[in-house]
Design a protein around this motif. Structure first.
Motif, PDB file in Angstrom:
ATOM      1  N   PRO A   1       0.840  -1.209   0.000  1.00  0.00           N
ATOM      2  CA  PRO A   1       0.000   0.000   0.000  1.00  0.00           C
ATOM      3  C   PRO A   1       0.878   1.265   0.000  1.00  0.00           C
ATOM      4  O   PRO A   1       1.976   1.260   0.548  1.00  0.00           O
ATOM      5  N   VAL A   2       0.371   2.303  -0.638  1.00  0.00           N
ATOM      6  CA  VAL A   2       1.091   3.574  -0.741  1.00  0.00           C
ATOM      7  C   VAL A   2       0.271   4.656  -0.053  1.00  0.00           C
ATOM      8  O   VAL A   2      -0.957   4.694  -0.189  1.00  0.00           O
TER       9      VAL A   2
ATOM     10  N   PRO B   1      -3.439  -0.856  -8.305  1.00  0.00           N
ATOM     11  CA  PRO B   1      -3.419  -2.008  -9.209  1.00  0.00           C
ATOM     12  C   PRO B   1      -2.182  -1.974 -10.113  1.00  0.00           C
ATOM     13  O   PRO B   1      -1.585  -0.917 -10.317  1.00  0.00           O
ATOM     14  N   GLU B   2      -1.840  -3.126 -10.644  1.00  0.00           N
ATOM     15  CA  GLU B   2      -0.655  -3.229 -11.503  1.00  0.00           C
ATOM     16  C   GLU B   2      -0.788  -2.374 -12.759  1.00  0.00           C
ATOM     17  O   GLU B   2       0.210  -2.019 -13.385  1.00  0.00           O
TER      18      GLU B   2
ATOM     19  N   GLY C   1      -5.887   8.955 -13.422  1.00  0.00           N
ATOM     20  CA  GLY C   1      -7.043   8.361 -14.090  1.00  0.00           C
ATOM     21  C   GLY C   1      -7.732   7.313 -13.231  1.00  0.00           C
ATOM     22  O   GLY C   1      -8.968   7.258 -13.168  1.00  0.00           O
ATOM     23  N   TRP C   2      -6.932   6.508 -12.533  1.00  0.00           N
ATOM     24  CA  TRP C   2      -7.501   5.454 -11.676  1.00  0.00           C
ATOM     25  C   TRP C   2      -8.253   6.070 -10.490  1.00  0.00           C
ATOM     26  O   TRP C   2      -9.363   5.656 -10.158  1.00  0.00           O
TER      27      TRP C   2
END
Lengths: 173, 88
Positions: free
Chosen positions: B5-6, B28-29, B39-40
């Motif tokens: 996690p970041v 996610p990858e 965007g995510w």
């Protein structure tokens, strides 16, 4: 740090600063100093419209990014000292926001470095101003295209010094 | 191998629109670049869609260093997203 590296001081916080103290400290009995140039930014009242500014910042990165800009300035001009103080939190019209002060043996380097520092502090240091108007709802200040243009024009100007790595001894101008 | 996690941090109007100052997310990858991350995040709900509705204006710092949106984010400790800066 070599004897030729300028002393770089960066402070970010809610406290005000004393202009005379900061400028005198850049001379501090160093007989090589022939010039100190400074810029002080104040909170305007925008014709009576503004009650206060709220300065948000990214703690840690704000100091680090200003330090990186200062190190770049030290690579371009023969400087003896750099002091940058930037306030955070609520600031009212008439109060100080930022101080940039630069010492050098001669004025040209001090003037230029001072302007360079402000131009890149504006575009790279992570601070954001929110306006609290005397009446009505506040809002975030938008970045100005003119600020980006002022920073961009330095790209066309060759440094007055070779890179700091390649030239550990500053020229005696 | 899944990602760690970041810590994702938001500042100024990005923080206000998202509705929080920070959160810890497992990316996610498919999120490779800073722009991928913007965007995510925009797809995570209405508040995020509002915060990231003009992705080109969003600035990204990876471990407290500015990056362009086409740069890879790597495996950082923290990533910050914020509007263009207005200090000084």
């Amino acid at each position: 740090m070599t004897a030729d590296a300028p002393q770089i001081i960066v402070r970010v916080g809610i406290e005000d600063f004393d202009i005379g103290t900061e400028i005198d400290a850049l001379q501090a009995g160093d007989p090589a100093v022939g010039a100190v140039a400074s810029f002080v930014g104040y909170c305007r009242d925008e014709g009576g419209r503004l009650a206060a500014l709220e300065l948000e910042h990214y703690p840690g990165m704000a100091e680090a990014e200003i330090g990186r800009v200062a190190a770049e300035a030290a690579g371009r001009w023969p400087l003896l000292g750099i002091t940058v103080v930037h306030r955070a939190g609520r600031i009212r019209p008439g109060e100080r926001i930022v101080l940039v002060a630069v010492s050098s043996s001669h004025r040209a380097a001090a003037f230029s470095a001072c302007e360079y520092l402000m131009d890149f502090l504006k575009t790279r240091a992570p601070f954001w101003k929110k306006e609290h108007p005397a009446a009505g709802a506040g809002g975030w200040v938008e970045a100005k295209a003119d600020d980006a243009a002022r920073a961009d024009r330095w790209k066309d100007q060759a440094p007055t010094l070779p890179s700091a790595e390649g030239s550990p001894n500053l020229p005696d101008l | 191998m899944s990602r760690e996690p970041v810590l994702i941090r938001y500042f100024a109007w990005v923080r206000e629109r998202v509705g929080r100052a920070e959160e810890r997310l497992t990316l996610p990858e498919t999120v490779v670049t800073a722009g991928d991350l913007v965007g995510w995040l925009a797809g995570r709900g209405d508040s995020y869609a509002h915060a990231f509705e003009t992705p080109g204006t969003i600035r990204v710092a990876v471990d407290q260093l500015h990056v362009e949106q086409d740069e890879p984010i790597g495996q950082p400790h923290e990533i910050a997203l914020f509007p263009p800066m207005t200090g000084g």
